[in-house]
Design a protein around this motif. Structure first.
Motif, short mmCIF file in Angstrom:
data_model
loop_
_atom_site.label_atom_id
_atom_site.label_comp_id
_atom_site.label_asym_id
_atom_site.label_seq_id
_atom_site.Cartn_x
_atom_site.Cartn_y
_atom_site.Cartn_z
N GLY A 66 -1.66 3.93 11.96
CA GLY A 66 -1.78 5.17 12.64
C GLY A 66 -1.74 6.44 11.73
N VAL A 67 -1.13 6.26 10.58
CA VAL A 67 -0.97 7.66 9.78
C VAL A 67 -1.76 7.56 8.49
CG1 VAL A 67 1.13 7.99 10.84
CG2 VAL A 67 1.09 6.62 8.56
N ALA A 68 -2.11 8.47 7.91
CA ALA A 68 -2.76 8.60 6.65
C ALA A 68 -2.13 9.80 5.60
CB ALA A 68 -4.13 9.08 6.79
N PRO A 69 -1.24 9.26 4.84
CA PRO A 69 -0.51 9.88 3.68
C PRO A 69 -1.34 10.23 2.59
CG PRO A 69 0.01 7.61 3.49
CD PRO A 69 -0.89 7.81 4.80
N VAL A 70 -1.13 11.71 2.51
CA VAL A 70 -1.84 12.22 1.02
C VAL A 70 -0.89 12.76 0.30
CG1 VAL A 70 -3.56 13.75 0.12
CG2 VAL A 70 -4.03 12.61 2.25
N VAL A 71 -0.75 12.45 -1.09
CA VAL A 71 0.32 13.01 -1.81
C VAL A 71 -0.45 13.99 -2.97
CG1 VAL A 71 2.18 12.61 -3.63
CG2 VAL A 71 1.60 11.18 -1.67
N ALA A 72 0.10 15.32 -3.09
CA ALA A 72 -0.24 16.15 -4.04
C ALA A 72 0.76 15.92 -5.30
CB ALA A 72 -0.27 17.41 -3.70
N ASP A 73 0.19 15.42 -6.30
CA ASP A 73 1.07 14.93 -7.39
C ASP A 73 0.72 15.87 -8.60
OD1 ASP A 73 2.60 13.41 -9.27
OD2 ASP A 73 1.29 11.91 -9.48
N PRO A 74 1.46 16.91 -8.90
CA PRO A 74 1.14 17.60 -10.13
C PRO A 74 1.76 17.41 -11.41
CG PRO A 74 3.09 18.78 -8.83
CD PRO A 74 2.47 17.67 -8.01
N MET A 75 2.62 16.46 -11.38
CA MET A 75 3.57 15.95 -12.56
C MET A 75 3.03 14.48 -12.97
SD MET A 75 5.23 18.80 -13.21
CE MET A 75 6.41 18.18 -14.40
N GLY A 76 2.22 13.97 -12.35
CA GLY A 76 1.87 12.39 -12.81
C GLY A 76 2.95 11.54 -12.26
N ALA A 77 4.04 12.09 -11.57
CA ALA A 77 5.11 11.27 -11.16
C ALA A 77 4.65 9.79 -10.36
CB ALA A 77 6.29 11.86 -10.43
N PHE A 78 3.64 10.03 -9.56
CA PHE A 78 3.18 9.04 -8.67
C PHE A 78 1.99 8.10 -9.35
CE2 PHE A 78 5.05 12.42 -5.93
CZ PHE A 78 5.78 11.48 -5.17
N GLY A 79 1.80 8.27 -10.66
CA GLY A 79 0.83 7.38 -11.08
C GLY A 79 1.10 5.84 -11.10
N PRO A 80 2.28 5.51 -11.29
CA PRO A 80 2.53 3.97 -11.29
C PRO A 80 2.10 3.29 -10.05
CG PRO A 80 4.38 5.00 -12.26
CD PRO A 80 3.67 6.13 -11.85
N LEU A 81 2.14 4.22 -8.81
CA LEU A 81 1.77 3.44 -7.54
C LEU A 81 0.36 3.15 -7.38
CD1 LEU A 81 3.49 6.49 -5.19
CD2 LEU A 81 4.19 4.18 -5.56
N ALA A 82 -0.52 3.58 -8.47
CA ALA A 82 -1.91 2.80 -8.51
C ALA A 82 -1.62 1.44 -8.68
CB ALA A 82 -2.60 3.55 -9.63
N ASP A 83 -0.74 0.85 -9.51
CA ASP A 83 -0.68 -0.64 -9.68
C ASP A 83 -0.02 -1.32 -8.37
OD1 ASP A 83 -1.45 -0.01 -12.37
OD2 ASP A 83 0.67 0.47 -12.98
N ALA A 84 0.50 -0.44 -7.45
CA ALA A 84 0.97 -1.20 -6.28
C ALA A 84 -0.16 -1.11 -5.02
CB ALA A 84 2.25 -0.40 -5.81
N GLY A 85 -1.53 -0.63 -5.45
CA GLY A 85 -2.24 -0.78 -4.48
C GLY A 85 -2.89 0.52 -3.91
N ILE A 86 -2.01 1.69 -4.10
CA ILE A 86 -2.00 2.80 -3.32
C ILE A 86 -3.20 3.53 -4.26
CG2 ILE A 86 -0.99 5.13 -3.05
CD1 ILE A 86 1.51 3.55 -2.35
N GLY A 87 -4.24 4.08 -3.55
CA GLY A 87 -5.13 4.77 -4.13
C GLY A 87 -4.96 6.09 -4.74
N ARG A 88 -5.69 6.15 -5.97
CA ARG A 88 -5.29 7.76 -6.84
C ARG A 88 -6.61 8.05 -7.06
NH1 ARG A 88 -1.52 9.67 -9.78
NH2 ARG A 88 -1.75 10.80 -11.56
N VAL A 89 -6.83 9.37 -6.81
CA VAL A 89 -7.99 10.21 -7.12
C VAL A 89 -7.82 11.18 -8.30
CG1 VAL A 89 -9.58 11.83 -6.09
CG2 VAL A 89 -8.47 10.38 -4.65
#
Length: 342
Positions: A66-89
């Motif tokens: 029921g929730v839809a998280p969106v992260v603004a990542d200005p430092m590239g800190a969340f890049g590794p999450l793409a390998d865990a299946g979290i979508g990256r734009v």
């Protein structure tokens, strides 16, 4: 188990960590309410665990219904999450008409009453795309100098590569388990443009009933946005997002650089270690009821946090749990703790 952010009720929660026992051992589990919208603030000096805490929150949100998280990542800190299946734009693109005429003038550094600013204002009012805005300016009946200046500024905006007629919509942003907006390759102005459009889309999508899930917008390094064109849409989420169901969480090492509303409107405050008196004073001034003894109560260890829950009017001493996904916010090291190379 204690659930921060609500007094009673059920619904999804996310594991934040455990209470900090005096002997250093973990106490009872501490969760965060994910069933209702919240305005949150995560603060702490560099390396204290702000980005780590946002990642912990993101993990809980990505696994919740029921929730839809969106992260603004200005430092590239969340890049590794793409390998865990979290979508990256990457790179994120938004439509030009997601920004109003005033925002366009501010984005380009043009006074609305100037010749070039007036042309950009009119073009943004009449056109839906950046290409259309440029055509309006080229074809308008105005002084050559004003047309040239407006055209040059719009050419610069086009060179940023963040505007597209088929840019991100609220439906796009709320479609997957989570979305990471990669802003690390963008300068301050285009990054602000993207975040302003995204914040507006999430709010408008809920108001219009275009999305069923409750959006959560998480913004790392928030001080880079609150004084730019993204500042106004972010303030709207903080002050008015609860009714349509949009949560907004800001993380920063400089709470004194945020507008007062960012601190005063946060119903959940996660404070890691702070050493700047100016930053401590900013929190103390906004939360005097809970933080009269803030200097003595703020954590001194990495990963420890003081959580102020305005919903239940309580204060909690918590150690944030380890991440299940890769932590891209940690500082790199030449040699790791046991002598091996990283």
């Amino acid at each position: 188990m204690v659930v921060i952010g609500r007094e009673r009720g059920d619904g999804p929660t996310g594991r934040l960590g455990h209470y900090r026992a005096r002997d250093g051992s973990p106490g009872a589990a501490v969760d965060v309410d994910l069933n209702r919208p919240h305005a949150g603030l995560v603060v702490g000096k560099r390396g204290a665990g702000k980005t780590h805490t946002l990642g912990v929150l993101l993990e809980g949100l990505a696994a919740a219904d029921g929730v839809a998280p969106v992260v603004a990542d200005p430092m590239g800190a969340f890049g590794p999450l793409a390998d865990a299946g979290i979508g990256r734009v990457e790179p994120p693109r938004v439509s030009a008409d997601a920004l109003g005429p005033r925002a366009w003038c501010s984005l380009l550094g043009l006074a609305p009453e100037s010749g070039a600013g007036a042309l950009v204002w009119r073009a943004a009012s009449e056109a839906e795309t950046l290409a259309g805005m440029r055509e309006r300016v080229a074809d308008c009946d105005a002084a050559a100098a004003a047309r040239r200046a407006a055209a040059n500024h719009l050419d610069l905006a086009a060179a940023w590569g963040v505007f597209d007629a088929d840019g991100l919509t609220a439906t796009d942003l709320c479609d997957g388990d989570a979305t990471v907006l990669s802003l690390s390759g963008l300068d301050r102005a285009p990054a602000n443009a993207v975040l302003a459009a995204v914040a507006g889309a999430l709010y408008g999508g809920r108001v219009a009933g275009a999305v069923d899930r409750l959006p959560w917008l998480l913004v790392d390094e928030a001080h880079a946005f609150t004084d730019g064109v993204a500042g106004r849409p972010l303030r709207r989420l903080l002050t008015r997002g609860r009714r349509p169901g949009v949560s907004c969480w800001l993380a920063t090492q400089r709470p004194s650089a945020l507008p007062d509303v960012a601190v005063s409107q946060a119903d959940l405050l996660v404070a890691h270690r702070l050493t700047s008196e100016r930053d401590v004073a900013a929190l103390r001034g906004a939360r005097p009821t809970y933080l009269d003894a803030l200097d003595e109560r703020l954590p001194t260890e990495t990963g420890a946090a003081l959580v102020v829950d305005d919903a239940t009017e309580t204060v909690h001493h918590v150690r944030v749990r380890e991440r299940r996904t890769p932590d891209g916010g940690a500082s790199p090291r030449a040699v790791d703790g046991d002598g091996g190379c990283r």
